[in-house]
Design a protein around this motif. Sequence first.
Motif, mmCIF file in Angstrom:
data_model
loop_
_atom_site.group_PDB
_atom_site.id
_atom_site.type_symbol
_atom_site.label_atom_id
_atom_site.label_comp_id
_atom_site.label_asym_id
_atom_site.label_seq_id
_atom_site.Cartn_x
_atom_site.Cartn_y
_atom_site.Cartn_z
ATOM 1 N N LEU A 27 18.575 -32.112 45.326
ATOM 2 C CA LEU A 27 18.777 -32.844 46.573
ATOM 3 C C LEU A 27 18.869 -34.350 46.374
ATOM 4 O O LEU A 27 19.595 -35.036 47.114
ATOM 5 N N LEU A 28 18.130 -34.888 45.381
ATOM 6 C CA LEU A 28 18.049 -36.333 45.222
ATOM 7 C C LEU A 28 18.888 -36.876 44.073
ATOM 8 O O LEU A 28 19.056 -38.098 43.962
ATOM 9 N N THR A 29 19.400 -35.999 43.209
ATOM 10 C CA THR A 29 20.189 -36.468 42.067
ATOM 11 C C THR A 29 21.562 -35.805 41.998
ATOM 12 O O THR A 29 22.595 -36.478 42.038
ATOM 13 N N ALA A 30 21.582 -34.486 41.884
ATOM 14 C CA ALA A 30 22.849 -33.781 41.675
ATOM 15 C C ALA A 30 23.779 -33.915 42.877
ATOM 16 O O ALA A 30 24.953 -34.296 42.735
ATOM 17 N N VAL A 31 23.267 -33.609 44.065
ATOM 18 C CA VAL A 31 24.113 -33.683 45.264
ATOM 19 C C VAL A 31 24.599 -35.109 45.527
ATOM 20 O O VAL A 31 25.794 -35.324 45.797
ATOM 21 N N PRO A 32 23.729 -36.153 45.455
ATOM 22 C CA PRO A 32 24.246 -37.515 45.638
ATOM 23 C C PRO A 32 25.294 -37.911 44.603
ATOM 24 O O PRO A 32 26.241 -38.643 44.941
ATOM 25 N N ALA A 36 28.910 -39.022 45.709
ATOM 26 C CA ALA A 36 29.421 -40.347 45.343
ATOM 27 C C ALA A 36 30.760 -40.243 44.628
ATOM 28 O O ALA A 36 31.650 -41.085 44.838
ATOM 29 N N PHE A 37 30.922 -39.214 43.798
ATOM 30 C CA PHE A 37 32.218 -39.047 43.127
ATOM 31 C C PHE A 37 33.309 -38.726 44.139
ATOM 32 O O PHE A 37 34.436 -39.227 44.038
ATOM 33 N N GLY A 38 32.971 -37.889 45.129
ATOM 34 C CA GLY A 38 33.954 -37.604 46.169
ATOM 35 C C GLY A 38 34.328 -38.846 46.954
ATOM 36 O O GLY A 38 35.505 -39.073 47.266
ATOM 37 N N VAL A 39 33.332 -39.692 47.285
ATOM 38 C CA VAL A 39 33.597 -40.927 48.010
ATOM 39 C C VAL A 39 34.452 -41.866 47.180
ATOM 40 O O VAL A 39 35.291 -42.602 47.713
ATOM 41 N N SER A 40 34.253 -41.859 45.858
ATOM 42 C CA SER A 40 35.014 -42.757 44.993
ATOM 43 C C SER A 40 36.504 -42.434 44.982
ATOM 44 O O SER A 40 37.302 -43.255 44.536
ATOM 45 N N LEU A 41 36.865 -41.270 45.490
ATOM 46 C CA LEU A 41 38.274 -40.879 45.546
ATOM 47 C C LEU A 41 38.890 -41.155 46.915
ATOM 48 O O LEU A 41 39.989 -40.682 47.207
ATOM 49 N N THR A 42 38.163 -41.917 47.741
ATOM 50 C CA THR A 42 38.649 -42.244 49.085
ATOM 51 C C THR A 42 38.587 -43.756 49.299
ATOM 52 O O THR A 42 38.101 -44.496 48.440
#
Length: 307
Positions: A27-32, A36-42
């Motif tokens: 919840l605090l490492t893998a999912v963020p 964040a990688f998904g956001v970096s593509l937008t």
Amino acid sequence: MARRTWSRYPRRTFYLFVGPWVLGFLLLTAVPLVYAFGVSLTNFDGSSPRWRWVGLRNYSELLGDHDAWAALIRTIGFTAIAVPLSVAGALGLAVLLNRRLKAVGLWRTIFFLPSVVPVVAMAIMWKLVLNRDAGILNAILGVAGIHPIRWLVDPMAFYALIILTLWGLGGGMVIMLAALQGVPTELEEAARVDGAGRWRVFRHVTVPMISPVVFFQVTTGVIATFQIVVQPLLLAETNSISGVGQVPQSTHLYMVQVYQEFFLDNRFGYGSAMLWVFFLVILAFTLLVQRSSRLWVHYEVDSDADR
């Protein structure tokens, strides 16, 4: 009374104990990280629902961002100076406090206390100490006839940040002290019998015995120093943490640049790309330190690879 015998715990007991850590990691490492990688593509700006997929455009833009690369170079230089000084300082304090001194416990407590002070409070305190007009440091220098120094602007801001970093040596000192107390006294006494002086005993016996702890300190120090962001922001000559533009160039580190992209320019997509690249940079330096450990870290038991 019957003696209690050892019993094998069921498998669910293992999962019960590791479950909280696994859940926290997810919840605090893998999912963020994935988010964040998904956001970096937008081109997400942090607030507007209107965002679109841009693919690797943020990463290609980062390759030509001279400000980001300059900040990264400054961060690497700062780390190359701060980490050796921190490790050497912690080891030096540990050696001094490992002797039979009067009130040694009090001295250890005094040197350890700064490491438990919150980083925000410590940065504000040092900002007051280093103030050009009302700081105590310039007041002391004035007694010696030295003109007031502007510690919080270039080029002295870099040295002020180094001082602030070295102020929290107590945590590393405690770890080094525990390592020194674990060195077998028989080895040091044998070296002295063979004619070795104090320095040679320390260099050829003590340091190799505590080298795994030094390696741990170097590794964690590199990771932590790379990510410094609060200290440069709070040491800047500005009345608000949002005044990142006032951060001197010498302390405008990579994470300060990331802060600017996120919270001043509202470029969450580009900032996320910067963080992912930074993650890979930190990983590369950590692996480099790990690789170099074969040359200077000595273990009491050889690894299977060396047999």
